[in-house]
Write a protein that holds these residues in place. Structure first.
Motif, PDB file in Angstrom:
ATOM      1  N   ARG A  10     -28.866 104.691  44.955  1.00 60.99           N
ATOM      2  CA  ARG A  10     -29.492 105.367  43.754  1.00 60.99           C
ATOM      3  C   ARG A  10     -28.368 106.231  43.209  1.00 60.99           C
ATOM      4  O   ARG A  10     -27.375 106.588  43.622  1.00 60.99           O
ATOM      5  CB  ARG A  10     -30.612 106.216  44.081  1.00 60.99           C
ATOM      6  CG  ARG A  10     -30.290 107.228  44.786  1.00 60.99           C
ATOM      7  CD  ARG A  10     -31.629 108.517  45.182  1.00 60.99           C
ATOM      8  NE  ARG A  10     -31.407 109.529  46.122  1.00 60.99           N
ATOM      9  CZ  ARG A  10     -30.482 110.654  45.707  1.00 60.99           C
ATOM     10  NH1 ARG A  10     -30.517 110.859  44.692  1.00 60.99           N
ATOM     11  NH2 ARG A  10     -30.769 111.244  46.665  1.00 60.99           N
TER      12      ARG A  10
ATOM     13  N   ARG B  47     -24.158 114.908  39.231  1.00 59.16           N
ATOM     14  CA  ARG B  47     -23.691 116.020  39.773  1.00 59.16           C
ATOM     15  C   ARG B  47     -22.996 116.805  38.919  1.00 59.16           C
ATOM     16  O   ARG B  47     -22.191 116.354  38.032  1.00 59.16           O
ATOM     17  CB  ARG B  47     -22.732 116.219  41.296  1.00 59.16           C
ATOM     18  CG  ARG B  47     -22.504 117.298  41.636  1.00 59.16           C
ATOM     19  CD  ARG B  47     -21.812 117.145  43.148  1.00 59.16           C
ATOM     20  NE  ARG B  47     -21.054 115.900  43.266  1.00 59.16           N
ATOM     21  CZ  ARG B  47     -19.715 116.368  42.789  1.00 59.16           C
ATOM     22  NH1 ARG B  47     -19.340 117.404  42.656  1.00 59.16           N
ATOM     23  NH2 ARG B  47     -18.620 115.297  42.695  1.00 59.16           N
TER      24      ARG B  47
ATOM     25  N   GLN C 131     -26.749 109.471  40.982  1.00 56.39           N
ATOM     26  CA  GLN C 131     -27.047 110.756  41.039  1.00 56.39           C
ATOM     27  C   GLN C 131     -26.182 111.591  40.119  1.00 56.39           C
ATOM     28  O   GLN C 131     -24.890 111.275  40.278  1.00 56.39           O
ATOM     29  CB  GLN C 131     -26.860 111.211  42.550  1.00 56.39           C
ATOM     30  CG  GLN C 131     -26.746 112.797  42.691  1.00 56.39           C
ATOM     31  CD  GLN C 131     -26.647 113.298  44.202  1.00 56.39           C
ATOM     32  OE1 GLN C 131     -27.634 113.155  44.887  1.00 56.39           O
ATOM     33  NE2 GLN C 131     -25.488 113.583  44.600  1.00 56.39           N
TER      34      GLN C 131
END
Length: 115
Positions: free
Chosen positions: A80, A84, A82
């Motif tokens: 998946r 940051r 992500q």
């Protein structure tokens, strides 16, 4: 409301050995994945480029990545996306998009091993 899906499947080659970090009892492995692409530009010329993706492996998958992922290793991953957010050395906010790996297959000449 419709459910949302965050799923990515990529196939390429490790750009370097897995980079390992330990946080208490948690283990993290980072791998840069190179994917070679070829396309034709508007002049009909063939253009080759490499797309780079940051992969994140946690715990047991990180241990296996540490042992098995070396520069040039062929990988097919499912995971998946992500995002940051962190502060750069200049104090400005920076964003990193990473793939948190759920499943990976290591592609070798004579065998394939999934973990």
């Amino acid at each position: 409301m419709e459910s949302a899906t965050n799923k990515v499947v990529l196939s390429g080659f490790a750009g370097a050995d897995a980079e390992i970090k330990t946080f208490g009892t948690q283990k993290l492995a980072k791998v840069n994945l190179a994917i070679n692409e070829t396309y034709r530009n508007s002049d009909g010329e063939e253009v080759k480029r490499v797309q780079w993706f940051n992969l994140i492996f946690w715990n047991a998958k990180a241990e296996l990545a540490e042992a098995q992922v070396k520069k040039g290793t062929g990988l097919t991953v499912e995971g998946r996306l992500q995002t940051r957010v962190y502060d750069g050395t200049d104090g400005k906010k920076r964003y990193a998009i990473e793939i948190v790996v759920n499943d990976v297959t290591i592609r070798e000449r004579e065998k394939q091993e999934a973990f």
